[in-house]
Design an enzyme around this catalytic site. Structure first.
Site, mmCIF file in Angstrom:
data_model
loop_
_atom_site.group_PDB
_atom_site.id
_atom_site.type_symbol
_atom_site.label_atom_id
_atom_site.label_comp_id
_atom_site.label_asym_id
_atom_site.label_seq_id
_atom_site.Cartn_x
_atom_site.Cartn_y
_atom_site.Cartn_z
ATOM 1 N N LYS A 11 0.849 -1.210 0.000
ATOM 2 C CA LYS A 11 0.000 0.000 0.000
ATOM 3 C C LYS A 11 0.880 1.254 0.000
ATOM 4 O O LYS A 11 1.987 1.224 -0.546
ATOM 5 C CB LYS A 11 -0.986 -0.047 1.173
ATOM 6 C CG LYS A 11 -1.783 -1.363 1.176
ATOM 7 C CD LYS A 11 -2.964 -1.375 2.080
ATOM 8 C CE LYS A 11 -3.654 -2.739 2.000
ATOM 9 N NZ LYS A 11 -4.850 -2.819 2.817
ATOM 10 N N HIS A 96 -8.505 -3.453 -6.202
ATOM 11 C CA HIS A 96 -8.464 -3.560 -4.741
ATOM 12 C C HIS A 96 -9.620 -2.738 -4.164
ATOM 13 O O HIS A 96 -9.976 -1.694 -4.706
ATOM 14 C CB HIS A 96 -7.116 -3.041 -4.228
ATOM 15 C CG HIS A 96 -6.926 -3.304 -2.771
ATOM 16 N ND1 HIS A 96 -7.488 -2.500 -1.805
ATOM 17 C CD2 HIS A 96 -6.268 -4.292 -2.124
ATOM 18 C CE1 HIS A 96 -7.175 -3.003 -0.613
ATOM 19 N NE2 HIS A 96 -6.434 -4.081 -0.787
ATOM 20 N N GLU A 98 -9.787 -0.726 -1.833
ATOM 21 C CA GLU A 98 -9.459 0.689 -1.565
ATOM 22 C C GLU A 98 -9.539 1.500 -2.848
ATOM 23 O O GLU A 98 -9.932 2.674 -2.829
ATOM 24 C CB GLU A 98 -8.072 0.785 -0.906
ATOM 25 C CG GLU A 98 -8.143 0.338 0.550
ATOM 26 C CD GLU A 98 -6.881 -0.311 1.097
ATOM 27 O OE1 GLU A 98 -5.796 -0.135 0.512
ATOM 28 O OE2 GLU A 98 -6.993 -1.018 2.118
ATOM 29 N N GLU A 169 -11.205 -10.802 -1.103
ATOM 30 C CA GLU A 169 -10.908 -9.967 0.056
ATOM 31 C C GLU A 169 -12.202 -9.361 0.591
ATOM 32 O O GLU A 169 -12.662 -8.333 0.085
ATOM 33 C CB GLU A 169 -9.954 -8.839 -0.336
ATOM 34 C CG GLU A 169 -8.625 -9.325 -0.871
ATOM 35 C CD GLU A 169 -7.515 -8.299 -0.651
ATOM 36 O OE1 GLU A 169 -6.548 -8.646 0.025
ATOM 37 O OE2 GLU A 169 -7.651 -7.153 -1.120
ATOM 38 N N SER A 214 -6.630 -9.235 6.794
ATOM 39 C CA SER A 214 -6.082 -9.521 8.119
ATOM 40 C C SER A 214 -5.440 -10.901 8.246
ATOM 41 O O SER A 214 -5.561 -11.555 9.283
ATOM 42 C CB SER A 214 -7.155 -9.313 9.192
ATOM 43 O OG SER A 214 -7.602 -7.961 9.181
HETATM 44 P P1 PGA Z 1 -4.663 -6.502 5.408
HETATM 45 O O1 PGA Z 1 -4.849 -5.998 3.885
HETATM 46 O O2 PGA Z 1 -3.844 -7.752 5.339
HETATM 47 O O3 PGA Z 1 -3.931 -5.378 6.083
HETATM 48 O O4 PGA Z 1 -6.030 -6.724 5.949
HETATM 49 C C1 PGA Z 1 -5.084 -6.898 2.865
HETATM 50 C C2 PGA Z 1 -5.225 -6.162 1.569
HETATM 51 O O5 PGA Z 1 -5.727 -5.039 1.567
HETATM 52 O O6 PGA Z 1 -4.841 -6.682 0.496
#
Ligand code: PGA
Length: 255
Positions: A11, A96, A98, A169, A214
């Protein structure tokens, strides 16, 4: 048998110093990766530097996003699939959550990016997953199906998935410390594989479906032990070398 893939999504984290320390630690701790492939996806400015640090290591490089237009041109601030290839990327994360929620990427945009990545010879890691209220209202499969169908309806279509990866995800599990249970994840992974199998069973059988949300050393082995979970897309835990290496080892032994 599908070869597991553990990909670190860094990220918007890092600095020249932090990145070189992290790569150094990863490379000194990485062991036998015969059954597990490892990739890291740094922010754009560090791709060239990480490519040099990784040279000859067998650890793959990926971008976190790319422009939906291929080639070159007047697209201020964008990075093309060809540039990612030029810098040594094998992978690119697309869609993703985000990007979808913070930057308004639609299913159609993600599908266009999938086409451009396929044409450029990049292996897309296409992210799909439901929001918390979508899960709570029983719409998980509906949402994931819609996201997948956009990819299946792209020009590259199901054939493009022969050289791509899907990452499931659940949005409610990303960066929250709330992980899907192995059973919850397996159920969606099996659903994804079935939906693709309806178009091409062979491609579905060979397709790697990663879990993300996570993942940490403590829960990785159980997740990766599920029949349709072929590795992980790791966010927060990918920034800590020891934790990430332990996740890679879990993928190695958990299968
Ligand atoms: P995280 O993120 O492991 O911090 O939950 C996973 C991702 O966004 O690919």
């Amino acid at each position: 048998m599908r070869r597991a893939l553990v990909a670190g999504n860094w990220k918007m984290n890092g600095s020249r110093t932090a990145v070189s320390v992290l790569v150094d630690r990863l490379l000194s701790g990485i062991g036998d990766r015969e059954t597990t492939e490892v990739a890291v996806c740094p922010p754009f400015p560090y791709l060239g530097m990480v490519a040099e640090l990784l040279a000859g290591s067998g650890v793959a490089l990926g971008g976190q996003n790319m422009c939906e237009v291929g080639g070159a041109g007047a697209y201020t601030g964008e990075v093309s699939a060809e540039m990612l290839r030029d810098l040594g990327c094998q992978y690119v994360i697309l869609g993703h959550s985000e990007r979808r929620t913070l930057y308004g990427e639609t299913d159609q945009m993600v599908a266009r990016k999938f086409d451009v990545a396929s044409t450029a010879g990049l292996e897309a890691i296409v992210c799909v997953g439901e929001l918390l209220d979508e899960r709570q209202s029983g719409r998980t499969e509906q949402v994931v199906a819609r996201q997948l169908d956009a990819i299946l309806g792209s020009q590259a279509g199901v054939d493009g998935l022969a050289n791509a990866v899907i990452a499931y995800e659940p949005v409610w599990a990303i960066g929250t410390g709330m992980t899907a249970t192995p059973e919850q994840a397996q159920q969606v992974h099996a659903f994804i594989r079935q939906r693709i199998a309806a178009h091409n069973p062979q491609i579905a059988g060979g397709l790697r479906i990663l879990y993300g949300g996570s993942v940490k050393a403590a829960n990785a082995a159980e997740l990766f032990g599920q029949p349709d979970i072929d590795g992980g897309l790791i966010g927060g835990a990918a920034l800590q070398a020891e934790e990430f290496l332990a996740i890679c080892r879990a993928a190695h032994t958990g299968r």
